[in-house]
Design an enzyme around this catalytic site. Structure first.
Site, short mmCIF file in Angstrom:
data_model
loop_
_atom_site.label_atom_id
_atom_site.label_comp_id
_atom_site.label_asym_id
_atom_site.label_seq_id
_atom_site.Cartn_x
_atom_site.Cartn_y
_atom_site.Cartn_z
N ASP A 55 15.77 -2.46 -23.99
CA ASP A 55 15.62 -3.93 -23.85
C ASP A 55 15.76 -4.23 -25.54
OD1 ASP A 55 12.83 -2.75 -23.11
OD2 ASP A 55 12.61 -4.38 -24.86
N MET A 71 5.32 2.31 -26.25
CA MET A 71 3.59 2.18 -26.03
C MET A 71 2.83 3.32 -25.69
SD MET A 71 3.98 -0.70 -22.91
CE MET A 71 2.29 -1.06 -22.96
N GLU A 72 3.55 4.47 -26.36
CA GLU A 72 2.94 5.87 -26.51
C GLU A 72 3.06 6.67 -27.74
OE1 GLU A 72 4.87 5.14 -23.91
OE2 GLU A 72 3.54 4.40 -22.41
N GLU A 101 10.99 7.33 -15.76
CA GLU A 101 11.66 8.27 -16.74
C GLU A 101 11.46 9.61 -16.57
OE1 GLU A 101 10.07 4.94 -20.20
OE2 GLU A 101 8.74 6.74 -19.56
N THR A 128 11.24 5.39 -22.65
CA THR A 128 12.13 4.32 -23.15
C THR A 128 11.39 3.32 -24.22
OG1 THR A 128 11.07 2.98 -21.16
CG2 THR A 128 13.16 4.06 -20.80
#
Ligand code: ADE
Length: 265
Positions: A223, A199-200, A36, A114
């Site tokens: 996704d 996730m962050e 990324e 993402t």
């Protein structure tokens, strides 16, 4: 997310107003994965450096450079020292956010990366979202008030003009430490009214809020979480293509920020 010093005393409020009226000069990009980060590093011709303020031996990577008179810093948490994969997730993101704010004193943080998107909420592969709110979906503490602490809902720094100028979607972001989604996570994501999951984000928001640094969240969909394909497969399949869309959105945001104060975003 509150700007520097919000909620403090009268002197603190003056500092906030002053910070909001000064042109932004120092931007910190926080990105979890190398794939990324690299398109952004290349776009802005950032150079890798060792930051003296980072503890010796940590895998954290700092890139910096000047683009259009703006100081651009980009940090990513590097590879896990034992397993050699990107150090994704909230623990690394929190530590790195804390250390990078202390070392670099940014005017504004952009957490870019993402995310999984929910087609039921209008998300498609390649869409780029600017998060309006961030919260956690895997910190379940069913005791009054602790439940709210676990969810950790925070508002992103409000950027109505940036949103108008850029062709981004807007929606709520929910954060957890898993790529997949358990039924319990799903229930909280639904309660969080999220359109994207990562996730962050909420971990970066927590630290940035503690240290009063305005933060925005730019998330590109790799996704479809409520689709037919297995998440990991779809994520890996789309990662490279979607990071190009992410880089474009970050570039547009930084081009827009040039010469502006926080209050003009
Ligand atoms: N990043 C990209 N896709 C994701 C997903 N489905 N969940 C969490 N983080 C992601």
């Amino acid at each position: 997310m509150a700007p520097h010093g919000e909620g403090s005393d009268a002197a603190g409020d003056t500092t906030v107003v002053q910070a909001e009226q000064r042109p932004i000069s120092n931007i910190l990009l926080i990105i979890a994965m190398q794939t990324e980060a690299m398109p952004v590093v290349n776009k802005f011709q950032l150079e890798e450096d060792q930051h003296a303020a980072f503890p010796k031996g940590v895998p954290w990577v700092w890139y910096h450079g000047v683009y259009n008179d703006l100081n651009i810093n980009l940090v990513w948490p590097g590879k896990d020292p034992i397993l050699g994969v990107d150090s994704v997730g909230t623990v690394s993101a929190s530590l790195l956010t804390y250390a990078a704010i202390q070392a670099l004193q940014p005017d504004l943080i952009i957490n870019a990366g993402t995310a999984g998107g929910f087609k039921a909420k209008g998300a498609s592969i390649g869409d780029v979202y600017l998060a309006s709110d961030v919260a956690f979906h895997d910190r379940r503490i069913p005791i009054p008030v602790f439940d709210l602490y676990g969810v950790g809902l925070r508002k992103a720094y409000s950027t109505p003009n940036l949103l108008k100028e850029l062709n981004l979607k807007v929606g709520k972001l929910s954060t957890g430490d898993s790529l997949d989604m358990s039924p319990q996570d799903e229930a909280t994501i639904t309660a969080n009214d999220a359109v994207v999951k990562d996730m962050e984000g909420a971990a970066v928001a927590y630290v940035a809020d503690l240290l009063k640094v305005p933060t925005i969240f730019v998330k590109a969909v790799t996704d479809v979480v409520d689709g037919d394909k297995p998440t990991a497969e779809e994520f890996l399949q789309n990662l490279a293509a979607v990071t190009a869309a992410l880089e474009q959105a970050v570039t547009q945001a930084i081009d827009f920020i040039k010469g502006k104060c926080l209050s003009e975003l």
